[in-house]
Design a protein around this motif. Structure first.
Motif, PDB file in Angstrom:
ATOM      1  N   PHE A   1      -6.262  -0.829  -6.867  1.00  0.00           N
ATOM      2  CA  PHE A   1      -5.062  -1.362  -6.216  1.00  0.00           C
ATOM      3  C   PHE A   1      -5.144  -2.867  -6.027  1.00  0.00           C
ATOM      4  O   PHE A   1      -4.265  -3.608  -6.472  1.00  0.00           O
ATOM      5  CB  PHE A   1      -4.844  -0.668  -4.875  1.00  0.00           C
ATOM      6  CG  PHE A   1      -3.845  -1.346  -3.985  1.00  0.00           C
ATOM      7  CD1 PHE A   1      -2.496  -1.355  -4.315  1.00  0.00           C
ATOM      8  CD2 PHE A   1      -4.243  -2.008  -2.834  1.00  0.00           C
ATOM      9  CE1 PHE A   1      -1.569  -1.997  -3.517  1.00  0.00           C
ATOM     10  CE2 PHE A   1      -3.323  -2.648  -2.027  1.00  0.00           C
ATOM     11  CZ  PHE A   1      -1.985  -2.639  -2.367  1.00  0.00           C
ATOM     12  N   TYR A   2      -6.202  -3.329  -5.351  1.00  0.00           N
ATOM     13  CA  TYR A   2      -6.190  -4.747  -4.978  1.00  0.00           C
ATOM     14  C   TYR A   2      -6.694  -5.681  -6.061  1.00  0.00           C
ATOM     15  O   TYR A   2      -6.441  -6.894  -5.999  1.00  0.00           O
ATOM     16  CB  TYR A   2      -6.960  -4.966  -3.658  1.00  0.00           C
ATOM     17  CG  TYR A   2      -8.458  -5.053  -3.770  1.00  0.00           C
ATOM     18  CD1 TYR A   2      -9.103  -6.258  -4.050  1.00  0.00           C
ATOM     19  CD2 TYR A   2      -9.264  -3.933  -3.580  1.00  0.00           C
ATOM     20  CE1 TYR A   2     -10.474  -6.351  -4.133  1.00  0.00           C
ATOM     21  CE2 TYR A   2     -10.644  -4.011  -3.664  1.00  0.00           C
ATOM     22  CZ  TYR A   2     -11.238  -5.218  -3.940  1.00  0.00           C
ATOM     23  OH  TYR A   2     -12.610  -5.300  -4.032  1.00  0.00           O
TER      24      TYR A   2
ATOM     25  N   MET B   1       0.827  -1.209   0.000  1.00  0.00           N
ATOM     26  CA  MET B   1       0.000   0.000   0.000  1.00  0.00           C
ATOM     27  C   MET B   1       0.862   1.260   0.000  1.00  0.00           C
ATOM     28  O   MET B   1       0.581   2.224  -0.725  1.00  0.00           O
ATOM     29  CB  MET B   1      -0.947  -0.014   1.205  1.00  0.00           C
ATOM     30  CG  MET B   1      -2.044  -1.055   1.086  1.00  0.00           C
ATOM     31  SD  MET B   1      -3.279  -0.974   2.404  1.00  0.00           S
ATOM     32  CE  MET B   1      -2.353  -1.699   3.769  1.00  0.00           C
TER      33      MET B   1
ATOM     34  N   GLU C   1     -10.061   3.905  -6.273  1.00  0.00           N
ATOM     35  CA  GLU C   1      -8.620   3.714  -6.099  1.00  0.00           C
ATOM     36  C   GLU C   1      -8.309   2.413  -5.373  1.00  0.00           C
ATOM     37  O   GLU C   1      -7.365   1.710  -5.716  1.00  0.00           O
ATOM     38  CB  GLU C   1      -8.018   4.914  -5.354  1.00  0.00           C
ATOM     39  CG  GLU C   1      -8.068   6.220  -6.122  1.00  0.00           C
ATOM     40  CD  GLU C   1      -7.327   6.130  -7.437  1.00  0.00           C
ATOM     41  OE1 GLU C   1      -6.266   5.476  -7.481  1.00  0.00           O
ATOM     42  OE2 GLU C   1      -7.806   6.689  -8.436  1.00  0.00           O
ATOM     43  N   TRP C   2      -9.083   2.104  -4.347  1.00  0.00           N
ATOM     44  CA  TRP C   2      -8.833   0.877  -3.603  1.00  0.00           C
ATOM     45  C   TRP C   2      -9.061  -0.355  -4.478  1.00  0.00           C
ATOM     46  O   TRP C   2      -8.288  -1.304  -4.445  1.00  0.00           O
ATOM     47  CB  TRP C   2      -9.720   0.822  -2.368  1.00  0.00           C
ATOM     48  CG  TRP C   2      -9.625  -0.454  -1.600  1.00  0.00           C
ATOM     49  CD1 TRP C   2     -10.571  -1.413  -1.486  1.00  0.00           C
ATOM     50  CD2 TRP C   2      -8.491  -0.933  -0.855  1.00  0.00           C
ATOM     51  NE1 TRP C   2     -10.119  -2.457  -0.712  1.00  0.00           N
ATOM     52  CE2 TRP C   2      -8.847  -2.183  -0.312  1.00  0.00           C
ATOM     53  CE3 TRP C   2      -7.222  -0.412  -0.593  1.00  0.00           C
ATOM     54  CZ2 TRP C   2      -7.977  -2.922   0.470  1.00  0.00           C
ATOM     55  CZ3 TRP C   2      -6.354  -1.159   0.189  1.00  0.00           C
ATOM     56  CH2 TRP C   2      -6.723  -2.392   0.715  1.00  0.00           C
ATOM     57  N   ARG C   3     -10.115  -0.318  -5.268  1.00  0.00           N
ATOM     58  CA  ARG C   3     -10.406  -1.452  -6.153  1.00  0.00           C
ATOM     59  C   ARG C   3      -9.326  -1.587  -7.221  1.00  0.00           C
ATOM     60  O   ARG C   3      -8.925  -2.708  -7.564  1.00  0.00           O
ATOM     61  CB  ARG C   3     -11.776  -1.249  -6.797  1.00  0.00           C
ATOM     62  CG  ARG C   3     -12.266  -2.449  -7.597  1.00  0.00           C
ATOM     63  CD  ARG C   3     -13.658  -2.183  -8.155  1.00  0.00           C
ATOM     64  NE  ARG C   3     -14.164  -3.331  -8.888  1.00  0.00           N
ATOM     65  CZ  ARG C   3     -14.801  -4.352  -8.349  1.00  0.00           C
ATOM     66  NH1 ARG C   3     -15.017  -4.354  -7.031  1.00  0.00           N
ATOM     67  NH2 ARG C   3     -15.237  -5.352  -9.082  1.00  0.00           N
TER      68      ARG C   3
END
Length: 273
Positions: free
Chosen positions: A180-181, A88, A176-178
């Motif tokens: 990333f992971y 992260m 953004e989180w989606r």
């Protein structure tokens, strides 16, 4: 011509070093299947017989399985925390521009230069005040703070990914989180696998921190158990040989199997000109 000679000299040195290392490891493993009396009385000779007596002793009488569990638990939890945090942080550093970004990078770079031994006294006092002495979590928390190498390697990898990947995901409505992971993190799997293997060797062989933080036999790790036997090598020759093999050989097998992935992963996370 001079470069070719240097190459051959380097290869020769590496072959000699590797052969000597394999000879020592082979001799160590060979003697671990002999009785203590046979090793001491006939050290360099042909053994009278092969036996698993040493391994039976350390697992049945010395509860060496507990030490393996402690080392495995510390290894697993530390790797999970480091990968989660470092990925992260590296994603933010590699994909975004912000104030003091270079200062943050310098902070992690400096972290590679200073070992934990330099700050062991304040670290020990903090762990003691948290009530974590004689808990595996004391070692896990301190080791998990060593993010520098993981952050730097992953930052270079994320920075080298094309912007089109993230932009197309944003157009499809991904946050953004989606991004990333679901996209970026899976793409970093070669680097992450290499990091896990490299970090595993350091964590598995970690001696200093467990020695300071773990004082009860029930929570001691493999290196501490090996030290217990090697401190009186003549009395515990058989146990020292058996535990040394168990502590060393699995790591070598891991490196042998995944050596190509380690090299490719490190290359993927290296600095790109």
């Amino acid at each position: 011509m001079a470069d070719i000679k240097k190459l051959y000299v380097t290869k020769l040195i590496l072959w000699v070093y590797s052969s000597f290392t394999l000879l020592i490891l082979g001799y160590l493993t060979w003697n671990s299947f002999r009785t203590k009396q046979d090793v001491l009385s006939n050290t360099l000779g042909w053994p009278k017989s092969f036996t698993l007596e040493s391994y039976v002793k350390v697992f049945r009488n010395e509860h060496f399985g507990v030490n393996i569990w402690n080392s495995g638990f510390i290894l697993m939890m530390t790797i999970i925390i480091i990968v989660a945090l470092a990925s992260m942080v590296a994603y933010g550093l590699g994909r975004y521009s912000f104030k003091f970004k270079q200062g943050v990078m310098l902070y992690f770079l400096i972290g590679l230069m200073f070992p934990v031994q330099l700050g062991v006294v304040p670290v020990f006092l903090i762990i003691k005040n948290l009530g974590l002495i004689n808990s595996p979590w004391s070692v896990i928390l301190v080791l998990s703070a060593g993010l520098s190498m993981a952050v730097l390697m992953l930052t270079n990898f994320f920075a080298g990914l094309p912007d089109a990947l993230a932009e197309s995901a944003r157009i499809d409505g991904a946050g953004e989180w989606r991004i990333f992971y679901r996209i970026m993190f899976p793409l970093a799997s070669p680097v992450i696998v290499s990091l896990c293997i490299i970090l595993s060797v350091n964590i598995w062989n970690q001696f200093f921190l467990p020695l300071i933080m773990l004082q009860d036999d029930a929570v001691k790790t493999i290196p501490l158990a090996v030290m217990k036997y090697t401190s009186n090598i003549l009395l515990n020759m058989d146990k020292a040989l058996a535990t040394s093999v168990i502590a060393t050989i699995p790591v070598l097998i891991l490196f042998f199997i995944f050596s190509e992935r380690i090299i490719s992963g490190v290359a993927s996370g290296s600095v790109k000109e």
